[in-house]
Structure formats: structure tokens, C-alpha cells
Enzyme design. Structure first.
Site, PDB file in Angstrom:
ATOM      1  N   ALA A 117      23.415  47.736  32.430  1.00 30.34           N
ATOM      2  CA  ALA A 117      23.371  49.047  33.067  1.00 30.34           C
ATOM      3  C   ALA A 117      24.298  49.987  32.307  1.00 30.34           C
ATOM      4  O   ALA A 117      25.428  49.621  31.982  1.00 30.34           O
ATOM      5  CB  ALA A 117      23.799  48.940  34.520  1.00 30.34           C
ATOM      6  N   SER A 144      24.299  41.151  33.833  1.00 33.10           N
ATOM      7  CA  SER A 144      25.315  40.665  32.884  1.00 33.10           C
ATOM      8  C   SER A 144      26.422  41.678  32.612  1.00 33.10           C
ATOM      9  O   SER A 144      27.603  41.364  32.689  1.00 33.10           O
ATOM     10  CB  SER A 144      24.640  40.269  31.566  1.00 33.10           C
ATOM     11  OG  SER A 144      23.710  39.242  31.775  1.00 33.10           O
ATOM     12  N   GLU A 145      26.022  42.890  32.265  1.00 32.65           N
ATOM     13  CA  GLU A 145      27.014  43.896  31.887  1.00 32.65           C
ATOM     14  C   GLU A 145      26.655  45.252  32.472  1.00 32.65           C
ATOM     15  O   GLU A 145      25.486  45.643  32.503  1.00 32.65           O
ATOM     16  CB  GLU A 145      27.096  44.043  30.355  1.00 32.65           C
ATOM     17  CG  GLU A 145      27.368  42.753  29.599  1.00 32.65           C
ATOM     18  CD  GLU A 145      28.836  42.360  29.615  1.00 32.65           C
ATOM     19  OE1 GLU A 145      29.642  43.058  30.242  1.00 32.65           O
ATOM     20  OE2 GLU A 145      29.173  41.344  28.982  1.00 32.65           O
ATOM     21  N   THR A 146      27.673  45.966  32.920  1.00 30.26           N
ATOM     22  CA  THR A 146      27.544  47.370  33.287  1.00 30.26           C
ATOM     23  C   THR A 146      28.548  48.149  32.447  1.00 30.26           C
ATOM     24  O   THR A 146      29.737  47.820  32.454  1.00 30.26           O
ATOM     25  CB  THR A 146      27.818  47.597  34.778  1.00 30.26           C
ATOM     26  OG1 THR A 146      26.848  46.882  35.552  1.00 30.26           O
ATOM     27  CG2 THR A 146      27.747  49.077  35.126  1.00 30.26           C
TER      28      THR A 146
END
Length: 231
Positions: A25, A51-53
Site C-alpha cells: 500500500a 506485507s508493506e505499507t
């Protein structure tokens, strides 16, 4: 604090197909103050639960090319993108012990560690421990310091990179790209006479061109061999 109108995108990275690769994101923040609200950023990352923002904050008035500050969060914690200077004891030991370190940075070139010590003499007298350097973060370790008075140089450096098969590089162009930016910020200038204090030694004239985001390296050269490859 409530953030209104924050735009975001969910991007599947490292793939050319939707619903594959690494989902991330991407949130675009308007001002630097928003990026200091860590509790809010962590809550949003937990809500996305992928997983990742990441959070991008525009850097104003740098170049014509848009640039951003970047912070990453997993659903549980922030991902630190820089080296923690709390590990100075490990770095000092890898450089032979007894080295007084004043600063540590992680460079954008190869993820090398830029380690600044107290004096040019300390740079020349380092006794690197190759086995210990291999265990340190980053590709390699650049060690640098202000040059001794009267030396004719602005700064000294050495570069250790046993992970790539080079215990100590004689003279390193890529390291001086990072060194130019570091010492420009410290010394307030853009032109340097630099000495890489390896056993072979090397002299570089370095110019930081901030407008075009380039580092220009100049130096002398001597041809010592000439031949022909037959295969």
C-alpha cells in the site's frame, strides 16, 4: 490525529500480473508533520494487513524531479531503512578495535556503511578484521575522516568489501560519490581533494554537482601494460 483525503494505491510489485508479486500500500502524505504521527501510520498499516505499507512525503524545492521521504510499515512494526548507530561496538571491533567513531551512515550505493572516525591518522592506521567485516551489515565499509592539517587533502578514506571478494579496494569511485555528499554537508563546499589511504594509495579530485545530481571524479592515470587478447 485524523488524516483526511490521504490518497493511497495498492501496488503488486515485482510482477507483471495482478494478484501476484509483493503487495504494497502506497500512501501519499501532504506535509512532513503527517509523517511524524507514527501511531496513525501503524494503525493504517495494520488495517491494510498486507506485507508493506509505505508513506511518501514530498521533499520541496530539491530538483525538478519529484523526490520523497519514505517510511515503511508492516502490520506490526516499522521497517527501518537505515543502519542503527547503536551497533558501533561491532563496527569498531571489525576495524581493529580502539577506533573512535563519530558517525555512521548507510549509503544509497550498494548499501555500504559510511563510518566516520576522529582523524585521518586513524584512517591510515586501521587494522581491519576481514572475518568481522563480513558479519557487519551492508555490502562494505567506507571509513573516512578529515585529512590532517597540511596534507593538502580535504578528507581521507579507505574501503573494505570482503563480501565481494575485495578485502580492501585500492581506490573506489563509488565510495567517493557517497563521500562527496557527506563531506559537502559537513564542510559546506562542493570541490574536494581526496586521498584514499589504501596500501597503494590514490588521489581524486571530486566535484559535487547538486543541480544535476552528479558527482564528477577526476585523477591522473599511467599506462603500465599493453597487450592483445587472443581468445
Amino acid at each position: 490525529m485524523t488524516k483526511k483525503g490521504v490518497k493511497y494505491w495498492v501496488v503488486d510489485a515485482f510482477t507483471d500480473s495482478a494478484f501476484k508479486g509483493n503487495p504494497a500500500a502506497v500512501c501519499l502524505l501532504e506535509k512532513e508533520e503527517d509523517s511524524k504521527d507514527e501511531k496513525w501510520m501503524q494503525s493504517i498499516a495494520s488495517e491494510f494487513n498486507i506485507s508493506e505499507t509505505c508513506y511518501l512525503t514530498p521533499i520541496p524545492n530539491i530538483t525538478t524531479i519529484p523526490r520523497f521521504h519514505l517510511r515503511w510499515f508492516t502490520p506490526l512494526t516499522e521497517v527501518i531503512l537505515y543502519f542503527n548507530i547503536a551497533d558501533t561496538s561491532q563496527i569498531s571491533a571489525a576495524l581493529g578495535g580502539g577506533v573512535s567513531i563519530t558517525d555512521i551512515k548507510r549509503t544509497q550505493i550498494g548499501g555500504d556503511l559510511l563510518v566516520v572516525v576522529t582523524s585521518g591518522t586513524s584512517v591510515t592506521e586501521l587494522q581491519p578484521q576481514v572475518d568481522a567485516i563480513v558479519k557487519c551489515p551492508g555490502r562494505g565499509i567506507i571509513v573516512s575522516a578529515i585529512a590532517p592539517p597540511g596534507s593538502g587533502f580535504d578528507f581521507y578514506s579507505r574501503f573494505f568489501c570482503p563480501k565481494t571478494g575485495i578485502n580492501e579496494d585500492p581506490v573506489t569511485g563509488s565510495a567517493h560519490c557517497a563521500l562527496a555528499l557527506y563531506w559537502s554537508n559537513k564542510l559546506g563546499k562542493s570541490d574536494f581533494n581526496a586521498y584514499q589511504a589504501s596500501p597503494r594509495g590514490g588521489v581524486l579530485n571530486v566535484h559535487l554537482d547538486e543541480q544535476n545530481q552528479r558527482v564528477l571524479l577526476r585523477g591522473k592515470a599511467v599506462t603500465v601494460m599493453e597487450g592483445c587478447l587472443l581468445v
